[in-house]
Scaffold this active site. Structure first.
Site, PDB file in Angstrom:
ATOM      1  N   ASP A  92      49.787 -27.571 -13.267  1.00 48.31           N
ATOM      2  CA  ASP A  92      49.024 -28.244 -14.404  1.00 48.31           C
ATOM      3  C   ASP A  92      49.774 -27.598 -15.708  1.00 48.31           C
ATOM      4  OD1 ASP A  92      47.404 -29.259 -16.326  1.00 48.31           O
ATOM      5  OD2 ASP A  92      45.633 -28.167 -15.708  1.00 48.31           O
ATOM      6  N   ASP A 271      41.969 -32.299  -7.339  1.00 46.27           N
ATOM      7  CA  ASP A 271      41.866 -30.735  -6.980  1.00 46.27           C
ATOM      8  C   ASP A 271      40.722 -30.382  -7.919  1.00 46.27           C
ATOM      9  OD1 ASP A 271      42.715 -28.930  -9.917  1.00 46.27           O
ATOM     10  OD2 ASP A 271      42.961 -31.281 -10.159  1.00 46.27           O
TER      11      ASP A 271
END
Length: 376
Positions: A92, A271
């Site tokens: 990320d 996720d």
């Protein structure tokens, strides 16, 4: 990174596919365990590989940048060599983490200035710097820097935020194309669709993202305070526009029911910290419903944790024993629960894939959504 779309469920937008990276293949739909600082909390990589059957894990640019720092990761030869995980890694960009530091960050067109949650030191993330950090980390899939506005943002703020995110995205995409991987394996770049809960902004953002032609695309800024049904609506709006021949990644979602609903709407990758975070607090997710292991009802229940569960811990430990560990505040309780929950999440998306290919996903999904939300 390559993507093959192998099957689409009849009566649904659910898809089964295959992502190929230099660190291995990923069968979609897939759930990705969160390994924020290069480790999935309380879980060994051998357990992730051999029991949980994780195919890809996450790292976080913000946290890895602050510690151990890119210098250490580069000297190790990238995150794969630093932590010993030999399968794909997604990072990320840190946008969500910076968003969560609202009291300690400042947004401007150049980038975002923030203070470290560790020592208060001041840092600047630009779209270009975030690409460079992820080049240093060596993730197989990297994310664009974006701003994640709260789900309750008014239209004016959401519009302003989206304009900034698109400017950052254009710069990050250009810098990604102008730079090369550092460790000899390919890296993919995923732009992120934003736009809060506003249909026109989501459509505009999805078109902007789709026009880039990246190897995959992400949907961000959901599950941040908006009602669940609104989240589902926004997924549908975005997936009507995102290309069907690229994987779609829904960021930070969610419960087992959320995951099934997202898959039904054409999402390929997901996720969430929920299986590990909730597990550490005694909440177990199963195909039959949710178990709170602190409840007294389990105190003398000597049946296996889940007799038909996918993990070795499901048959190795009794419900009474696991409850005892939680009451005694034993670390092993958190490990067992984390392994169990992650194995269940990976089982769930694996079963979804199997039913998509078999052609009976809608009926299976409807029953499973009902079952997984029950309180046991």
């Amino acid at each position: 990174m390559d993507f093959q779309l192998l099957a689409t469920a009849s009566g649904s937008h659910a898809r089964a596919g295959l992502i190929s990276t230099d660190h291995g293949d990923i069968q979609t739909p897939i759930f990705m365990p969160v390994g924020t600082v290069g480790a999935v909390k309380a879980v060994h990589f051998s357990e992730l590989r051999d029991d949980i059957h994780a195919q890809i894990i996450l790292g976080n640019t913000y946290h890895l940048y602050l510690r151990p720092g890119t210098d250490i990761i580069e000297r190790a030869g990238g995150l794969h060599k630093f932590n010993g995980w030999d399968r794909p890694i997604l990072t990320d960009s840190g946008g969500f983490q910076v968003f969560s530091l609202s009291a300690n960050r400042r947004l401007k067109e150049e980038g975002v200035t923030f203070r470290s949650h560790i020592d208060g030191s001041k840092h600047l993330f630009t779209p270009e710097k975030v690409v460079d950090i992820q080049r240093s980390i060596g993730s197989d899939i990297m994310m664009a820097l974006d701003e994640c506005p709260p789900g309750t943002s008014d239209y004016s703020y959401a519009r302003q935020s989206l304009t900034l995110t698109h400017k950052w995205l254009a710069r990050g995409w250009q810098h990604f194309q102008a730079t090369e991987p550092r460790y000899g394996h390919r890296q993919a770049f995923f732009p992120i669709v934003q736009g809060c809960t506003y249909r026109d902004l989501r459509q505009e953002s999805a078109r902007f993202v789709a026009d880039l032609g990246a190897e995959g695309n992400a949907i961000g800024g959901l599950a941040v305070g908006e009602p669940t049904e609104v989240m589902y609506d926004m997924i549908e709006v975005v997936n009507d526009i995102l290309p069907t021949d690229r994987p779609r990644y829904l960021m930070g979602v969610g419960t087992p029911a959320n995951i099934l609903e997202a898959i039904d709407r054409g999402v390929d990758m997901m996720d969430c910290v929920m299986p590990t975070r909730n597990g550490r607090n005694g909440m177990l997710f199963t195909r039959h419903g949710i178990m709170n292991m602190r409840n007294k009802k389990w105190a003398d229940d000597f049946a296996p944790l889940q007799a038909d569960g996918p993990s070795v811990v499901d048959r190795l430990y009794s419900r009474a024993y696991v409850r005892h560990l939680f009451i005694a505040q034993e670390i092993l309780a958190m490990q067992i629960a984390s392994i169990h929950n992650l194995a269940f999440y990976l089982w769930l998306v694996g079963e979804a894939r199997r039913h998509i290919i078999a052609g009976d996903f809608p009926s299976w999904k409807a029953q499973m959504v009902h079952d997984v939300q029950q309180r046991l």
